[in-house]
Scaffold this motif. Structure first.
Motif, PDB file in Angstrom:
ATOM      1  N   VAL A 244      -7.044   2.510   0.080  1.00  0.00           N
ATOM      2  CA  VAL A 244      -7.363   1.093  -0.093  1.00  0.00           C
ATOM      3  C   VAL A 244      -6.862   0.280   1.097  1.00  0.00           C
ATOM      4  O   VAL A 244      -7.581  -0.582   1.638  1.00  0.00           O
ATOM      5  N   MET A 245      -5.638   0.530   1.534  1.00  0.00           N
ATOM      6  CA  MET A 245      -5.079  -0.234   2.636  1.00  0.00           C
ATOM      7  C   MET A 245      -5.751   0.084   3.963  1.00  0.00           C
ATOM      8  O   MET A 245      -5.971  -0.804   4.793  1.00  0.00           O
ATOM      9  N   ALA A 246      -6.099   1.349   4.184  1.00  0.00           N
ATOM     10  CA  ALA A 246      -6.796   1.707   5.419  1.00  0.00           C
ATOM     11  C   ALA A 246      -8.128   0.969   5.510  1.00  0.00           C
ATOM     12  O   ALA A 246      -8.484   0.414   6.560  1.00  0.00           O
ATOM     13  N   GLU A 247      -8.864   0.943   4.421  1.00  0.00           N
ATOM     14  CA  GLU A 247     -10.154   0.260   4.404  1.00  0.00           C
ATOM     15  C   GLU A 247      -9.977  -1.254   4.551  1.00  0.00           C
ATOM     16  O   GLU A 247     -10.740  -1.918   5.274  1.00  0.00           O
ATOM     17  N   ALA A 248      -8.968  -1.805   3.885  1.00  0.00           N
ATOM     18  CA  ALA A 248      -8.728  -3.246   3.963  1.00  0.00           C
ATOM     19  C   ALA A 248      -8.389  -3.670   5.391  1.00  0.00           C
ATOM     20  O   ALA A 248      -8.852  -4.718   5.870  1.00  0.00           O
ATOM     21  N   LEU A 249      -7.600  -2.863   6.091  1.00  0.00           N
ATOM     22  CA  LEU A 249      -7.241  -3.184   7.470  1.00  0.00           C
ATOM     23  C   LEU A 249      -8.445  -3.103   8.393  1.00  0.00           C
ATOM     24  O   LEU A 249      -8.608  -3.938   9.295  1.00  0.00           O
ATOM     25  N   LEU A 250      -9.292  -2.105   8.183  1.00  0.00           N
ATOM     26  CA  LEU A 250     -10.506  -1.989   8.993  1.00  0.00           C
ATOM     27  C   LEU A 250     -11.412  -3.193   8.785  1.00  0.00           C
ATOM     28  O   LEU A 250     -11.990  -3.727   9.731  1.00  0.00           O
TER      29      LEU A 250
ATOM     30  N   HIS B 237     -10.505  -6.174   7.761  1.00  0.00           N
ATOM     31  CA  HIS B 237      -9.855  -7.420   8.188  1.00  0.00           C
ATOM     32  C   HIS B 237      -9.939  -7.621   9.695  1.00  0.00           C
ATOM     33  O   HIS B 237     -10.124  -8.751  10.174  1.00  0.00           O
ATOM     34  N   ASP B 238      -9.765  -6.559  10.457  1.00  0.00           N
ATOM     35  CA  ASP B 238      -9.786  -6.666  11.925  1.00  0.00           C
ATOM     36  C   ASP B 238     -10.683  -5.569  12.479  1.00  0.00           C
ATOM     37  O   ASP B 238     -10.246  -4.461  12.752  1.00  0.00           O
ATOM     38  N   LYS B 239     -11.943  -5.895  12.638  1.00  0.00           N
ATOM     39  CA  LYS B 239     -12.940  -4.889  13.044  1.00  0.00           C
ATOM     40  C   LYS B 239     -12.789  -4.444  14.490  1.00  0.00           C
ATOM     41  O   LYS B 239     -13.397  -3.460  14.903  1.00  0.00           O
TER      42      LYS B 239
ATOM     43  N   LEU C 207      -3.024  -0.125  16.952  1.00  0.00           N
ATOM     44  CA  LEU C 207      -2.577  -1.318  16.256  1.00  0.00           C
ATOM     45  C   LEU C 207      -2.635  -1.154  14.747  1.00  0.00           C
ATOM     46  O   LEU C 207      -1.777  -1.652  14.023  1.00  0.00           O
ATOM     47  N   LEU C 208      -3.658  -0.434  14.281  1.00  0.00           N
ATOM     48  CA  LEU C 208      -3.842  -0.282  12.840  1.00  0.00           C
ATOM     49  C   LEU C 208      -2.750   0.584  12.205  1.00  0.00           C
ATOM     50  O   LEU C 208      -2.309   0.300  11.090  1.00  0.00           O
ATOM     51  N   ALA C 209      -2.316   1.620  12.907  1.00  0.00           N
ATOM     52  CA  ALA C 209      -1.361   2.564  12.326  1.00  0.00           C
ATOM     53  C   ALA C 209      -0.055   1.902  11.901  1.00  0.00           C
ATOM     54  O   ALA C 209       0.393   2.090  10.762  1.00  0.00           O
ATOM     55  N   PRO C 210       0.596   1.116  12.767  1.00  0.00           N
ATOM     56  CA  PRO C 210       1.849   0.487  12.316  1.00  0.00           C
ATOM     57  C   PRO C 210       1.632  -0.545  11.224  1.00  0.00           C
ATOM     58  O   PRO C 210       2.498  -0.734  10.361  1.00  0.00           O
ATOM     59  N   ARG C 211       0.497  -1.229  11.244  1.00  0.00           N
ATOM     60  CA  ARG C 211       0.199  -2.181  10.170  1.00  0.00           C
ATOM     61  C   ARG C 211       0.064  -1.433   8.843  1.00  0.00           C
ATOM     62  O   ARG C 211       0.573  -1.873   7.813  1.00  0.00           O
ATOM     63  N   PHE C 212      -0.640  -0.319   8.902  1.00  0.00           N
ATOM     64  CA  PHE C 212      -0.827   0.510   7.707  1.00  0.00           C
ATOM     65  C   PHE C 212       0.523   0.961   7.161  1.00  0.00           C
ATOM     66  O   PHE C 212       0.794   0.842   5.961  1.00  0.00           O
ATOM     67  N   ASN C 213       1.364   1.478   8.041  1.00  0.00           N
ATOM     68  CA  ASN C 213       2.679   1.964   7.610  1.00  0.00           C
ATOM     69  C   ASN C 213       3.498   0.859   6.961  1.00  0.00           C
ATOM     70  O   ASN C 213       4.214   1.088   5.977  1.00  0.00           O
ATOM     71  N   ALA C 214       3.397  -0.357   7.496  1.00  0.00           N
ATOM     72  CA  ALA C 214       4.158  -1.472   6.941  1.00  0.00           C
ATOM     73  C   ALA C 214       3.699  -1.822   5.540  1.00  0.00           C
ATOM     74  O   ALA C 214       4.495  -2.284   4.716  1.00  0.00           O
ATOM     75  N   LEU C 215       2.424  -1.590   5.242  1.00  0.00           N
ATOM     76  CA  LEU C 215       1.867  -1.979   3.947  1.00  0.00           C
ATOM     77  C   LEU C 215       2.059  -0.926   2.860  1.00  0.00           C
ATOM     78  O   LEU C 215       2.077  -1.261   1.672  1.00  0.00           O
ATOM     79  N   VAL C 216       2.176   0.342   3.250  1.00  0.00           N
ATOM     80  CA  VAL C 216       2.231   1.399   2.234  1.00  0.00           C
ATOM     81  C   VAL C 216       3.612   2.028   2.083  1.00  0.00           C
ATOM     82  O   VAL C 216       3.829   2.804   1.159  1.00  0.00           O
ATOM     83  N   ARG C 217       4.548   1.707   2.961  1.00  0.00           N
ATOM     84  CA  ARG C 217       5.854   2.358   2.852  1.00  0.00           C
ATOM     85  C   ARG C 217       6.568   1.915   1.568  1.00  0.00           C
ATOM     86  O   ARG C 217       6.221   0.917   0.940  1.00  0.00           O
TER      87      ARG C 217
ATOM     88  N   LEU D 159      -2.477  -7.560  -5.973  1.00  0.00           N
ATOM     89  CA  LEU D 159      -1.012  -7.549  -5.979  1.00  0.00           C
ATOM     90  C   LEU D 159      -0.424  -7.651  -4.573  1.00  0.00           C
ATOM     91  O   LEU D 159       0.605  -8.287  -4.366  1.00  0.00           O
ATOM     92  N   TRP D 160      -1.061  -7.015  -3.607  1.00  0.00           N
ATOM     93  CA  TRP D 160      -0.560  -7.069  -2.223  1.00  0.00           C
ATOM     94  C   TRP D 160      -0.882  -8.428  -1.585  1.00  0.00           C
ATOM     95  O   TRP D 160      -0.209  -8.853  -0.664  1.00  0.00           O
ATOM     96  N   GLY D 161      -1.919  -9.085  -2.098  1.00  0.00           N
ATOM     97  CA  GLY D 161      -2.243 -10.440  -1.668  1.00  0.00           C
ATOM     98  C   GLY D 161      -2.414 -10.591  -0.169  1.00  0.00           C
ATOM     99  O   GLY D 161      -3.081  -9.777   0.478  1.00  0.00           O
ATOM    100  N   ASP D 162      -1.762 -11.617   0.398  1.00  0.00           N
ATOM    101  CA  ASP D 162      -1.947 -11.894   1.823  1.00  0.00           C
ATOM    102  C   ASP D 162      -1.080 -11.013   2.723  1.00  0.00           C
ATOM    103  O   ASP D 162      -1.024 -11.240   3.935  1.00  0.00           O
ATOM    104  N   ARG D 163      -0.434 -10.031   2.157  1.00  0.00           N
ATOM    105  CA  ARG D 163       0.317  -9.096   3.002  1.00  0.00           C
ATOM    106  C   ARG D 163      -0.609  -8.418   4.010  1.00  0.00           C
ATOM    107  O   ARG D 163      -0.194  -8.107   5.130  1.00  0.00           O
ATOM    108  N   VAL D 164      -1.843  -8.158   3.607  1.00  0.00           N
ATOM    109  CA  VAL D 164      -2.792  -7.481   4.498  1.00  0.00           C
ATOM    110  C   VAL D 164      -3.127  -8.357   5.692  1.00  0.00           C
ATOM    111  O   VAL D 164      -3.173  -7.879   6.832  1.00  0.00           O
ATOM    112  N   THR D 165      -3.350  -9.625   5.460  1.00  0.00           N
ATOM    113  CA  THR D 165      -3.762 -10.509   6.553  1.00  0.00           C
ATOM    114  C   THR D 165      -2.583 -11.003   7.376  1.00  0.00           C
ATOM    115  O   THR D 165      -2.767 -11.429   8.519  1.00  0.00           O
ATOM    116  N   LYS D 166      -1.386 -10.928   6.821  1.00  0.00           N
ATOM    117  CA  LYS D 166      -0.224 -11.451   7.531  1.00  0.00           C
ATOM    118  C   LYS D 166       0.662 -10.372   8.148  1.00  0.00           C
ATOM    119  O   LYS D 166       1.668 -10.700   8.781  1.00  0.00           O
TER     120      LYS D 166
END
Length: 228
Positions: free
Chosen positions: A55-61, A63-65, A71-81, A143-150
Motif C-alpha cells: 500500500v505504501m509503495a503504491e501511495a508513494l508512486l 504521490h510523486d510520479k 528518493l522513494l526508498a527512504p520515504r518508504f522505510n520511514a512510513l513502514v518501520r 490511518l496514516w493520513g498525511d504522513r505519506v505527503t509529508k
C-alpha cells in the motif's frame, strides 16, 4: 462470537467493523498470553507487514510520479518501520485492547513500541483477511493520513544518518555494541550503545536489537547536534 464493548469501540476508532471478529481478537493477542487453543498475532503480523508495504509503495508512486528509487526508498522505510506503526497504534489507542500476559502487563507492555508496532501490522492483516485488499488499503491510507505527503524527501533512518555524519568527518562507520539483554524470552529488552571512532557514544533500549540500534543512533545524533 460476542464482541466486547472495548472491541466495538476499537472498531469504531479504526472505522471498520469485522464480519469475523475472531480475526481481530487474534490480531490483538500477544504471545505472552497465547496457548494451544489461543493463537497469537505473529502470523498476522507477518502478513500485515507485506500488505502495508504494498500500500505504501503504491501511495508513494502515486504521490510523486517523478521521484527516483533513491528518493522513494527512504520515504518508504520511514512510513513502514516499526516506529511509524507504533505511532499509528497510539493514535487509535490500540494498547488499550491488547491482550497480554500478566508479566507483560506488569512491565508496561501496552506502551511498548515493539508490541504496538507488531499489533498494528497484525490488525492490518486481519482487516485484509476479513474485507480484502481494497478495504485494507483504505484503512491504511486513512490511518496514516498525511504522513505519506509529508514524509521528508531525504527521510533516512538514524543509523544511515549517523554513518553519513561520521564519513563526512573522516571517521570510520559507527559501531553498535550490545551492553545487556534482559526480560523473558517472549519480551526481551536489548540495551545497545552506538559508538563513534572518537569515543563518543549514546545508549538506548528497545524490545528488538534493530530498534535499540536505531534509538541509540538517534540519541547520539541528538547529542552531536546539541554539542555542535
Amino acid at each position: 462470537m460476542k464482541v466486547s464493548a472495548d472491541l466495538k469501540a476499537f472498531q469504531a476508532r479504526i472505522g471498520y467493523e469485522f464480519s469475523q471478529p475472531d480475526l481481530l481478537v487474534r490480531a490483538l493477542t500477544h504471545g505472552s498470553i497465547s496457548s494451544p487453543t489461543r493463537g497469537d498475532n505473529q502470523r498476522l503480523e507477518f502478513l500485515g507487514d507485506r500488505v502495508l508495504g504494498l500500500v505504501m509503495a503504491e501511495a508513494l508512486l502515486d504521490h510523486d510520479k517523478g521521484a527516483s528509487e533513491g528518493l522513494l526508498a527512504p520515504r518508504f522505510n520511514a512510513l513502514v518501520r516499526k516506529e511509524a506503526c507504533a505511532d499509528v497504534a497510539r493514535q487509535i489507542d490500540l494498547g488499550v485492547v491488547l491482550k497480554l500476559g500478566r508479566s507483560e502487563m506488569m512491565s508496561g507492555g501496552r506502551r511498548k513500541q515493539a508490541l504496538l508496532g507488531d499489533a498494528m501490522e497484525a490488525v492490518i492483516a486481519a482487516v485484509y483477511r476479513d474485507g480484502g485488499f481494497e478495504v485494507a488499503q483504505a484503512l491504511i491510507l486513512r490511518l496514516w493520513g498525511d504522513r505519506v505527503t509529508k514524509v521528508e524527501d531525504d527521510a533516512r533512518d538514524a543509523k544511515t544518518a549517523l554513518q553519513e555524519w561520521a564519513q563526512a568527518r573522516g571517521q570510520k562507520p559507527p559501531t553498535y555494541v550490545q551492553l545487556s539483554r534482559s526480560g523473558p524470552d517472549h519480551a526481551p529488552v536489548f540495551t545497545i550503545a552506538a559508538r563513534l571512532q572518537d569515543g563518543t557514544e549514546a545508549q538506548s533500549s528497545a524490545g528488538a536489537k534493530r530498534q535499540a540500534e536505531q534509538a541509540a543512533a538517534a540519541a547520539l545524533l541528538a547529542q552531536l547536534e546539541q554539542n555542535a
